[in-house]
Design a protein around this motif. Structure first.
Motif, PDB file in Angstrom:
ATOM      1  N   GLN A  81     -81.946 -66.391 -92.172  1.00 52.31           N
ATOM      2  CA  GLN A  81     -82.688 -66.073 -90.956  1.00 52.31           C
ATOM      3  C   GLN A  81     -82.758 -67.285 -90.033  1.00 52.31           C
ATOM      4  O   GLN A  81     -82.613 -67.169 -88.818  1.00 52.31           O
ATOM      5  CB  GLN A  81     -84.101 -65.574 -91.290  1.00 52.31           C
ATOM      6  CG  GLN A  81     -84.914 -65.183 -90.068  1.00 52.31           C
ATOM      7  CD  GLN A  81     -84.295 -64.029 -89.308  1.00 52.31           C
ATOM      8  OE1 GLN A  81     -83.927 -63.020 -89.895  1.00 52.31           O
ATOM      9  NE2 GLN A  81     -84.185 -64.165 -88.002  1.00 52.31           N
ATOM     10  N   ASP A 127     -81.314 -67.605 -86.294  1.00 54.12           N
ATOM     11  CA  ASP A 127     -82.123 -68.063 -85.166  1.00 54.12           C
ATOM     12  C   ASP A 127     -81.415 -69.172 -84.396  1.00 54.12           C
ATOM     13  O   ASP A 127     -81.447 -69.224 -83.165  1.00 54.12           O
ATOM     14  CB  ASP A 127     -83.489 -68.566 -85.646  1.00 54.12           C
ATOM     15  CG  ASP A 127     -84.372 -67.452 -86.179  1.00 54.12           C
ATOM     16  OD1 ASP A 127     -84.104 -66.269 -85.880  1.00 54.12           O
ATOM     17  OD2 ASP A 127     -85.333 -67.770 -86.907  1.00 54.12           O
ATOM     18  N   ASP A 140     -78.678 -67.603 -82.375  1.00 47.26           N
ATOM     19  CA  ASP A 140     -79.272 -66.901 -81.230  1.00 47.26           C
ATOM     20  C   ASP A 140     -79.592 -67.871 -80.097  1.00 47.26           C
ATOM     21  O   ASP A 140     -79.396 -67.556 -78.918  1.00 47.26           O
ATOM     22  CB  ASP A 140     -80.543 -66.164 -81.640  1.00 47.26           C
ATOM     23  CG  ASP A 140     -80.281 -64.886 -82.402  1.00 47.26           C
ATOM     24  OD1 ASP A 140     -79.139 -64.383 -82.346  1.00 47.26           O
ATOM     25  OD2 ASP A 140     -81.218 -64.388 -83.055  1.00 47.26           O
ATOM     26  N   SER A 141     -80.080 -69.040 -80.442  1.00 47.86           N
ATOM     27  CA  SER A 141     -80.381 -70.056 -79.439  1.00 47.86           C
ATOM     28  C   SER A 141     -79.106 -70.502 -78.722  1.00 47.86           C
ATOM     29  O   SER A 141     -79.093 -70.666 -77.498  1.00 47.86           O
ATOM     30  CB  SER A 141     -81.070 -71.252 -80.111  1.00 47.86           C
ATOM     31  OG  SER A 141     -81.298 -72.272 -79.191  1.00 47.86           O
ATOM     32  N   LYS A 192     -87.367 -68.509 -76.955  1.00 45.79           N
ATOM     33  CA  LYS A 192     -87.997 -67.691 -77.987  1.00 45.79           C
ATOM     34  C   LYS A 192     -88.403 -68.458 -79.234  1.00 45.79           C
ATOM     35  O   LYS A 192     -89.263 -68.018 -79.977  1.00 45.79           O
ATOM     36  CB  LYS A 192     -87.050 -66.571 -78.412  1.00 45.79           C
ATOM     37  CG  LYS A 192     -86.699 -65.621 -77.295  1.00 45.79           C
ATOM     38  CD  LYS A 192     -85.715 -64.595 -77.767  1.00 45.79           C
ATOM     39  CE  LYS A 192     -85.315 -63.688 -76.614  1.00 45.79           C
ATOM     40  NZ  LYS A 192     -84.328 -62.703 -77.003  1.00 45.79           N
ATOM     41  N   LYS A 193     -87.763 -69.606 -79.494  1.00 37.64           N
ATOM     42  CA  LYS A 193     -87.988 -70.299 -80.767  1.00 37.64           C
ATOM     43  C   LYS A 193     -87.983 -71.811 -80.581  1.00 37.64           C
ATOM     44  O   LYS A 193     -87.443 -72.334 -79.621  1.00 37.64           O
ATOM     45  CB  LYS A 193     -86.863 -69.957 -81.751  1.00 37.64           C
ATOM     46  CG  LYS A 193     -86.701 -68.480 -82.001  1.00 37.64           C
ATOM     47  CD  LYS A 193     -86.718 -68.194 -83.452  1.00 37.64           C
ATOM     48  CE  LYS A 193     -86.532 -66.707 -83.670  1.00 37.64           C
ATOM     49  NZ  LYS A 193     -87.552 -66.136 -84.442  1.00 37.64           N
ATOM     50  N   LEU A 214     -86.625 -74.823 -83.006  1.00 34.52           N
ATOM     51  CA  LEU A 214     -85.828 -75.044 -84.209  1.00 34.52           C
ATOM     52  C   LEU A 214     -85.876 -76.521 -84.571  1.00 34.52           C
ATOM     53  O   LEU A 214     -85.659 -77.374 -83.719  1.00 34.52           O
ATOM     54  CB  LEU A 214     -84.387 -74.601 -83.970  1.00 34.52           C
ATOM     55  CG  LEU A 214     -84.264 -73.137 -83.560  1.00 34.52           C
ATOM     56  CD1 LEU A 214     -83.332 -73.001 -82.375  1.00 34.52           C
ATOM     57  CD2 LEU A 214     -83.767 -72.324 -84.708  1.00 34.52           C
ATOM     58  N   THR A 269     -88.101 -72.987 -88.408  1.00 34.53           N
ATOM     59  CA  THR A 269     -88.124 -72.370 -87.083  1.00 34.53           C
ATOM     60  C   THR A 269     -89.530 -71.848 -86.801  1.00 34.53           C
ATOM     61  O   THR A 269     -90.227 -71.403 -87.715  1.00 34.53           O
ATOM     62  CB  THR A 269     -87.126 -71.201 -86.959  1.00 34.53           C
ATOM     63  OG1 THR A 269     -87.465 -70.187 -87.882  1.00 34.53           O
ATOM     64  CG2 THR A 269     -85.696 -71.653 -87.186  1.00 34.53           C
ATOM     65  N   ASP A 298     -91.608 -69.241 -84.018  1.00 37.56           N
ATOM     66  CA  ASP A 298     -91.536 -68.293 -82.918  1.00 37.56           C
ATOM     67  C   ASP A 298     -92.486 -68.714 -81.813  1.00 37.56           C
ATOM     68  O   ASP A 298     -93.616 -69.119 -82.081  1.00 37.56           O
ATOM     69  CB  ASP A 298     -91.917 -66.892 -83.396  1.00 37.56           C
ATOM     70  CG  ASP A 298     -90.881 -66.294 -84.310  1.00 37.56           C
ATOM     71  OD1 ASP A 298     -89.685 -66.578 -84.127  1.00 37.56           O
ATOM     72  OD2 ASP A 298     -91.261 -65.520 -85.218  1.00 37.56           O
TER      73      ASP A 298
END
Length: 109
Positions: free
Chosen positions: A13, A17, A20-21, A86-87, A89, A105, A107
């Motif tokens: 996960q 993430d 996604d970044s 959104k995050k 990291l 990570t 949120d």
């Protein structure tokens, strides 16, 4: 066995993430390129692209010092951090960042 599977799921996960970044950053760059007509002489590097378009990179990234977890002695650990829309990291090094291997990570939403 369940603990191992849960740990593996968390690692996957966090890697997702991180990817996604990266996708978010690339989409922003693609959008800014499609919105503005650019000539090849005005851009010589990625930094020039951000300045020339008038849109800064939506992500912030760099080094941060966090308090160490050692309870007997106070200290600081240097970590590499990427903040997207959104995050947040956290990586142990820039090499971990390149390999999409965060250790934590958070949120933002």
């Amino acid at each position: 066995m369940m603990v191992e599977e849960n740990h593996l799921r968390q690692e996957l996960q966090m890697a997702l993430d991180s990817k996604d970044s990266d996708i978010e950053q690339l989409r922003c760059q693609l959008t800014s390129l499609s919105v503005h007509s650019l000539d090849t002489t005005s851009i010589s590097s990625a930094n020039d692209l951000e300045i020339a378009d008038g849109f800064p990179d939506p992500r912030l990234e760099g080094w941060i010092s966090l308090p160490s977890k050692n309870t007997k002695r106070f200290g600081w650990d240097k970590k590499y951090v990427v903040v997207s829309s959104k995050k947040i990291l956290f990586y142990n090094s820039e090499m971990d960042r390149e390999q999409a291997n965060p250790f934590m990570t958070l949120d933002i939403e």
